[in-house]
Design a protein around this motif. Structure first.
Motif, PDB file in Angstrom:
ATOM      1  N   LEU A 156       2.509   0.289  -5.797  1.00 45.39           N
ATOM      2  CA  LEU A 156       1.788  -0.410  -6.872  1.00 45.39           C
ATOM      3  C   LEU A 156       0.413  -0.893  -6.425  1.00 45.39           C
ATOM      4  O   LEU A 156      -0.471  -1.107  -7.256  1.00 45.39           O
ATOM      5  N   GLU A 157       0.226  -1.062  -5.119  1.00 41.31           N
ATOM      6  CA  GLU A 157      -1.062  -1.527  -4.604  1.00 41.31           C
ATOM      7  C   GLU A 157      -1.987  -0.382  -4.220  1.00 41.31           C
ATOM      8  O   GLU A 157      -3.167  -0.607  -3.933  1.00 41.31           O
ATOM      9  N   PHE A 158      -1.457   0.837  -4.223  1.00 40.59           N
ATOM     10  CA  PHE A 158      -2.290   1.997  -3.910  1.00 40.59           C
ATOM     11  C   PHE A 158      -3.094   2.419  -5.135  1.00 40.59           C
ATOM     12  O   PHE A 158      -2.654   2.243  -6.271  1.00 40.59           O
ATOM     13  N   HIS A 159      -4.257   2.986  -4.892  1.00 41.78           N
ATOM     14  CA  HIS A 159      -5.025   3.592  -5.986  1.00 41.78           C
ATOM     15  C   HIS A 159      -5.917   4.681  -5.397  1.00 41.78           C
ATOM     16  O   HIS A 159      -6.159   4.731  -4.182  1.00 41.78           O
ATOM     17  N   ASP A 160      -6.399   5.544  -6.261  1.00 44.37           N
ATOM     18  CA  ASP A 160      -7.220   6.665  -5.817  1.00 44.37           C
ATOM     19  C   ASP A 160      -8.481   6.163  -5.120  1.00 44.37           C
ATOM     20  O   ASP A 160      -9.069   5.158  -5.507  1.00 44.37           O
ATOM     21  N   GLY A 161      -8.881   6.888  -4.108  1.00 44.17           N
ATOM     22  CA  GLY A 161     -10.120   6.556  -3.423  1.00 44.17           C
ATOM     23  C   GLY A 161      -9.958   5.732  -2.167  1.00 44.17           C
ATOM     24  O   GLY A 161     -10.936   5.511  -1.443  1.00 44.17           O
ATOM     25  N   LEU A 162      -8.740   5.275  -1.884  1.00 42.02           N
ATOM     26  CA  LEU A 162      -8.525   4.495  -0.670  1.00 42.02           C
ATOM     27  C   LEU A 162      -8.633   5.385   0.563  1.00 42.02           C
ATOM     28  O   LEU A 162      -8.134   6.507   0.577  1.00 42.02           O
ATOM     29  N   THR A 163      -9.292   4.891   1.583  1.00 41.05           N
ATOM     30  CA  THR A 163      -9.347   5.620   2.851  1.00 41.05           C
ATOM     31  C   THR A 163      -8.026   5.433   3.589  1.00 41.05           C
ATOM     32  O   THR A 163      -7.177   4.620   3.193  1.00 41.05           O
ATOM     33  N   ALA A 164      -7.858   6.181   4.672  1.00 43.61           N
ATOM     34  CA  ALA A 164      -6.637   6.054   5.459  1.00 43.61           C
ATOM     35  C   ALA A 164      -6.449   4.626   5.961  1.00 43.61           C
ATOM     36  O   ALA A 164      -5.360   4.054   5.872  1.00 43.61           O
ATOM     37  N   LEU A 165      -7.509   4.024   6.465  1.00 45.44           N
ATOM     38  CA  LEU A 165      -7.409   2.654   6.979  1.00 45.44           C
ATOM     39  C   LEU A 165      -7.151   1.650   5.866  1.00 45.44           C
ATOM     40  O   LEU A 165      -6.439   0.655   6.076  1.00 45.44           O
TER      41      LEU A 165
ATOM     42  N   LYS B  74      -3.934  -0.767   5.592  1.00 48.24           N
ATOM     43  CA  LYS B  74      -4.055  -2.214   5.406  1.00 48.24           C
ATOM     44  C   LYS B  74      -3.131  -2.690   4.282  1.00 48.24           C
ATOM     45  O   LYS B  74      -2.451  -3.719   4.420  1.00 48.24           O
ATOM     46  N   VAL B  75      -3.081  -1.936   3.193  1.00 47.21           N
ATOM     47  CA  VAL B  75      -2.188  -2.277   2.076  1.00 47.21           C
ATOM     48  C   VAL B  75      -0.736  -2.189   2.524  1.00 47.21           C
ATOM     49  O   VAL B  75       0.076  -3.093   2.263  1.00 47.21           O
ATOM     50  N   PHE B  76      -0.410  -1.093   3.180  1.00 45.76           N
ATOM     51  CA  PHE B  76       0.961  -0.859   3.659  1.00 45.76           C
ATOM     52  C   PHE B  76       1.396  -2.017   4.553  1.00 45.76           C
ATOM     53  O   PHE B  76       2.484  -2.600   4.369  1.00 45.76           O
TER      54      PHE B  76
ATOM     55  N   ARG C  89       8.085   8.635   1.939  1.00 49.21           N
ATOM     56  CA  ARG C  89       8.265   8.523   0.489  1.00 49.21           C
ATOM     57  C   ARG C  89       6.929   8.388  -0.242  1.00 49.21           C
ATOM     58  O   ARG C  89       6.814   8.782  -1.400  1.00 49.21           O
ATOM     59  N   LEU C  90       5.957   7.801   0.444  1.00 47.02           N
ATOM     60  CA  LEU C  90       4.643   7.576  -0.152  1.00 47.02           C
ATOM     61  C   LEU C  90       3.656   8.692   0.175  1.00 47.02           C
ATOM     62  O   LEU C  90       2.466   8.579  -0.113  1.00 47.02           O
ATOM     63  N   ASP C  91       4.165   9.778   0.778  1.00 48.44           N
ATOM     64  CA  ASP C  91       3.341  10.937   1.138  1.00 48.44           C
ATOM     65  C   ASP C  91       2.191  10.573   2.063  1.00 48.44           C
ATOM     66  O   ASP C  91       1.067  11.097   1.937  1.00 48.44           O
ATOM     67  N   LEU C  92       2.467   9.676   3.003  1.00 47.32           N
ATOM     68  CA  LEU C  92       1.460   9.312   3.995  1.00 47.32           C
ATOM     69  C   LEU C  92       1.714  10.112   5.277  1.00 47.32           C
ATOM     70  O   LEU C  92       2.862  10.283   5.680  1.00 47.32           O
ATOM     71  N   PRO C  93       0.661  10.591   5.936  1.00 51.95           N
ATOM     72  CA  PRO C  93       0.809  11.429   7.131  1.00 51.95           C
ATOM     73  C   PRO C  93       1.089  10.606   8.389  1.00 51.95           C
ATOM     74  O   PRO C  93       0.274  10.522   9.309  1.00 51.95           O
ATOM     75  N   VAL C  94       2.255   9.994   8.421  1.00 52.95           N
ATOM     76  CA  VAL C  94       2.638   9.138   9.542  1.00 52.95           C
ATOM     77  C   VAL C  94       3.812   9.781  10.270  1.00 52.95           C
ATOM     78  O   VAL C  94       4.760  10.254   9.643  1.00 52.95           O
TER      79      VAL C  94
END
Length: 291
Positions: A118-127, A131-133, A182-187
């Protein structure tokens, strides 16, 4: 004519037989009945006044049945191609907590995932995503490294990590990985000696390039609130440990490697706690997934 229930009760009543050969025959027959027999055994343990020997034998039989279930579940997990990390950790947790509710665990993880999403949105950089995560996981939900009881066995069981909001480096990293996937993050997990960490990279190709530099944006330490660091910090850590750099200390590892590392931590914790017999059983579980 005696019912099947009467026959089961008759078998259970013989569990205090002093003849070990007789007991072994009864034990094997009861254990062959599987987990369906556990409620009957628990009822007999609670309500029948057969004495300490009887209660001890009932407890051991229940444990043997539950341990067989864990071995079967981990054997199935090892045979799957994807080796889902949450499935593996749930199977391992049932060694110590056989009655945990898988759906309840998944619901807790779903809640954290949703709060991050819910805190993610388009345009956020990896960092910025990191930070949100980190804010949601560590500030909002309150997860932290269990520095006070670092060697507690509960740090290795995902149900207890979710309940207590505390864990060791690998268990917090496991939760981080499950959420990131689950959030499709490359971790990805990194099998650094003495301290399990994570790597964040935009590409699936993590092979070493011509400059011998891993194609990784940065590393993450969930045990210290998701702090970010680079390859030089790993180099310094390895130098402190007097270890030569090795690609496996910098590059992503598999879910299988993570399970083996989690079990190693648990073995060490049981040994520290004076429970060598449990440490041996975890080694047995390790041998099962290594097949």
């Amino acid at each position: 004519m005696a019912s099947a229930q009467d026959e089961i009760k008759a078998l259970i009543s013989l569990l205090d037989d002093p003849d070990e050969m007789v007991f072994d025959q009864i034990r094997l027959k009861i254990e062959s009945m599987g987990e369906e027999i556990i409620p009957v055994l628990e009822d007999a343990w609670e309500h029948q006044a057969y004495g300490i020997l009887f209660q001890s034998r009932v407890e051991n039989i229940i444990h043997n049945i539950q341990f067989d279930n864990v071995k079967a579940d981990l054997g199935k997990w090892a045979a799957t191609e994807e080796k889902d990390l949450l499935d593996g950790m749930l199977a391992l947790a049932k060694y110590q907590y056989p009655e945990i509710d898988d759906d309840e665990i998944r619901a807790l993880i779903n809640k954290i995932e949703k709060d991050i999403w819910l805190e993610f949105h388009d345009g956020l950089t990896a960092l910025e995503k990191l930070k949100v995560f980190n804010h949601i996981m560590f500030d909002v939900h309150g997860f932290e490294g269990n520095k006070k009881h670092y060697h507690s066995t509960d740090n290795s069981f995902i149900n207890r990590v979710l309940e207590s909001k505390k864990g060791n480096p690998i268990s917090l990293a496991v939760l981080y990985l499950i959420l990131a996937e689950r959030l499709d993050l490359p971790v990805y997990g990194v099998n650094l000696p003495r301290h399990f960490i994570l790597a964040w990279g935009d590409l699936m190709d993590f092979s070493l390039g011509d400059s011998d530099e891993p194609k990784i944006l940065f590393y993450i330490n969930p045990f210290s609130g998701g702090s970010v660091f680079g390859k030089r910090d790993i180099d310094a850590f390895l130098k402190e440990l007097k270890l030569k750099p090795n690609p496996i200390f910098f590059l992503p590892c598999s879910n299988y490697d993570i399970m083996v590392r989690s079990m190693n931590n648990l073995i060490h914790s049981y040994e520290q706690d004076g429970q060598g017999h449990k440490a041996e059983e975890i080694r047995e579980l390790q041998r099962i997934i290594k097949l």
